[in-house]
Design a protein around this motif. Structure first.
Motif, mmCIF file in Angstrom:
data_model
loop_
_atom_site.group_PDB
_atom_site.id
_atom_site.type_symbol
_atom_site.label_atom_id
_atom_site.label_comp_id
_atom_site.label_asym_id
_atom_site.label_seq_id
_atom_site.Cartn_x
_atom_site.Cartn_y
_atom_site.Cartn_z
ATOM 1 N N LEU A 158 13.345 -46.345 -2.103
ATOM 2 C CA LEU A 158 11.939 -46.686 -1.926
ATOM 3 C C LEU A 158 11.175 -46.307 -3.194
ATOM 4 O O LEU A 158 11.059 -45.122 -3.525
ATOM 5 C CB LEU A 158 11.378 -45.932 -0.704
ATOM 6 N N LYS A 159 10.656 -47.316 -3.901
ATOM 7 C CA LYS A 159 9.978 -47.095 -5.185
ATOM 8 C C LYS A 159 8.549 -47.621 -5.207
ATOM 9 O O LYS A 159 7.728 -47.119 -5.974
ATOM 10 C CB LYS A 159 10.779 -47.760 -6.313
ATOM 11 N N ASN A 160 8.275 -48.596 -4.403
ATOM 12 C CA ASN A 160 6.951 -49.210 -4.385
ATOM 13 C C ASN A 160 5.917 -48.211 -3.875
ATOM 14 O O ASN A 160 6.022 -47.699 -2.761
ATOM 15 C CB ASN A 160 6.983 -50.459 -3.494
ATOM 16 N N LYS A 161 4.884 -47.939 -4.689
ATOM 17 C CA LYS A 161 3.906 -46.903 -4.350
ATOM 18 C C LYS A 161 3.127 -47.244 -3.083
ATOM 19 O O LYS A 161 2.818 -46.351 -2.286
ATOM 20 C CB LYS A 161 2.954 -46.684 -5.525
ATOM 21 N N MET A 162 2.802 -48.519 -2.903
ATOM 22 C CA MET A 162 2.075 -48.899 -1.706
ATOM 23 C C MET A 162 2.927 -48.677 -0.462
ATOM 24 O O MET A 162 2.457 -48.153 0.557
ATOM 25 C CB MET A 162 1.650 -50.364 -1.787
ATOM 26 N N MET A 163 4.222 -49.053 -0.551
ATOM 27 C CA MET A 163 5.105 -48.872 0.599
ATOM 28 C C MET A 163 5.335 -47.387 0.886
ATOM 29 O O MET A 163 5.450 -46.984 2.048
ATOM 30 C CB MET A 163 6.446 -49.570 0.352
ATOM 31 N N ARG A 202 3.147 -45.050 0.459
ATOM 32 C CA ARG A 202 1.954 -44.594 1.179
ATOM 33 C C ARG A 202 1.967 -45.059 2.638
ATOM 34 O O ARG A 202 1.561 -44.325 3.544
ATOM 35 C CB ARG A 202 0.691 -45.085 0.473
ATOM 36 N N LEU A 259 15.281 -53.311 0.267
ATOM 37 C CA LEU A 259 14.152 -52.685 0.953
ATOM 38 C C LEU A 259 13.523 -53.645 1.963
ATOM 39 O O LEU A 259 13.269 -53.263 3.118
ATOM 40 C CB LEU A 259 13.102 -52.223 -0.063
ATOM 41 N N LEU A 260 13.267 -54.892 1.544
ATOM 42 C CA LEU A 260 12.661 -55.855 2.454
ATOM 43 C C LEU A 260 13.565 -56.110 3.663
ATOM 44 O O LEU A 260 13.086 -56.197 4.805
ATOM 45 C CB LEU A 260 12.371 -57.167 1.727
#
Length: 413
Positions: A151-156, A158, A82-83
């Motif tokens: 994509l799993k990170n909730k902040m990302m 959003r 992802l990064l």
């Protein structure tokens, strides 16, 4: 008219959106328009800068009357996390703006998504040059990335949802490739009047029915075989292991051969899986040069379209029009409620099987192997549908009309 196409992928990349944007740009140029393309250094799908383009920050080429402006990219390797993907997209956003602002000001900008961050430089360019931006949506992000687990990170999530909203709000018009896209965007509050549906096309004069017994079959000792062909991206949404597992069910029939064509690194990984499964009836090959594509497609008896069960419903593989135009039936291992399933069903040029079900896939292929008249009838329907729904000149005219209409609308504001 002066048209700028903002696309991460372009010639000489062989799969994905690159061939489509190349045909669109060159087709518009042939009709007398000034066309320039802002793109990255070619790298897909290997995620490695192609020879001849390495070590350069910027370069400009003129290919078939199209000015192609390329910029460098930050690329980590063939399997970006992802990064890595975020840094890749960010590098394109930053470096591409140099070329985007150079040369003549466009009358209209067509920006292709993915990648979603492309909406940022395209919007800025539209504001600075006072020209309308058309967002060409080939996949809806971030939903597609969330569904396949990328994509799993909730902040990302959003952050990308906010970027998606920004993209829709600041584009003059949104062009989409299937009805499922229209329904999705309308559900998010996008006005239907802002959306234009133009399906992806196929150059039906280039991709056409050809003799089955040809040089491709001869080169790979496939004479007289029943060839099940998959050619294209091998990534998160396909799971080609299902095809290999289906081949295991059919290995007692030596006439049936599965041919999988893809990027070398992915092919090597599938080869390891073949060794584990014991599937001698699977042939793994690297991509063919583009000019040999019609012959490779013609060498198949059927073409495979593969998706995982959790692929989002509006995903529309570009290989569907291509297989249909070749006059070969499709075996679609895809979710029954998705856009891909709808396209294959409407064409009457293919057969549906549940995704990630190798036994069902094997049974379907066995049925087609035993019924050559069915294969012939499906292939005829496939070609007829491609001619009536996916012909290149028709799509080119619709884009040309769209550009004129959008420019006129912007001038009258």
């Amino acid at each position: 008219m002066r048209i700028l196409i903002y696309s991460y992928n372009y010639h000489p990349e062989l799969i994905g959106i690159a061939p489509l944007m190349t045909e669109l740009a060159e087709g518009l140029a042939q009709r007398g328009h000034q066309v320039r393309v802002v793109t990255g250094m070619p790298n897909y799908p290997e995620r490695r800068i192609y020879p001849g383009y390495q070590g350069r920050w910027y370069m400009t080429e003129v290919i078939n009357s199209v000015t192609v402006q390329r910029s460098t990219l930050w690329i980590r390797g063939p399997h970006p996390g992802l990064l890595d993907r975020i840094l890749l997209d960010a590098s394109f956003v930053c470096t591409s703006m140099v070329h985007a602002l150079k040369s003549w000001p466009p009358d209209v900008v067509l920006a292709t998504v993915p990648p979603l961050p492309i909406c940022l430089p395209a919007t800025l360019l539209g504001l600075l040059r006072r020209c309308p931006v058309i967002l060409n949506v080939q996949d809806i992000l971030p939903e597609a990335a969330v569904h396949v687990g990328l994509l799993k990170n909730k902040m990302m999530i959003r952050v990308f949802e906010g970027l998606e909203k920004f993209a829709y709000q600041h584009s003059h018009t949104i062009s989409v490739i299937a009805q499922g896209f229209v329904e999705n965007l309308v559900s998010k509050g996008v006005s239907p009047e802002k959306i234009v549906l133009i399906p992806n096309w196929v150059n039906e004069k280039f991709i056409r029915p050809l003799p089955k017994e040809n040089a491709f079959r001869a080169a790979h000792n496939l004479g007289g075989k029943f060839v099940v062909l998959y050619s294209g991206n091998i990534g998160l949404t396909q799971r080609l292991e299902t095809a290999i597992e289906a081949a295991v069910f059919l290995r007692h029939i030596p006439e049936i051969v599965f041919v999988i064509v893809g990027e070398p690194t992915a092919i090597q990984e599938l080869n390891d899986y073949c060794q584990v499964c014991g599937s001698p009836n699977v042939m793994l090959l690297p991509f063919e040069p583009h000019e040999r594509l019609p012959e490779m497609l013609a060498a198949a008896d059927v073409g495979l379209v593969m998706q995982k069960h959790n692929v989002i419903s509006f995903n529309m593989p570009s290989k569907i029009p291509v297989h249909l135009a070749s006059g070969r039936p499709i075996v679609a291992s895809v979710p029954a409620t998705g856009t891909a399933a709808r396209a294959v069903t409407e064409s009457e040029g293919g057969v549906m099987v549940p995704p990630e079900d190798p036994e069902a896939l094997a049974a379907c292929i066995l049925d087609l192997y035993k019924n050559p008249e069915k294969v012939e009838a499906l292939g005829q329907k496939a070609r007829e549908f491609a001619m009536s729904h996916y012909a290149f000149e028709g799509a080119l005219s619709r884009y040309e009309d769209l550009f004129f209409a959008v420019r006129e609308s912007a001038l009258n504001r």
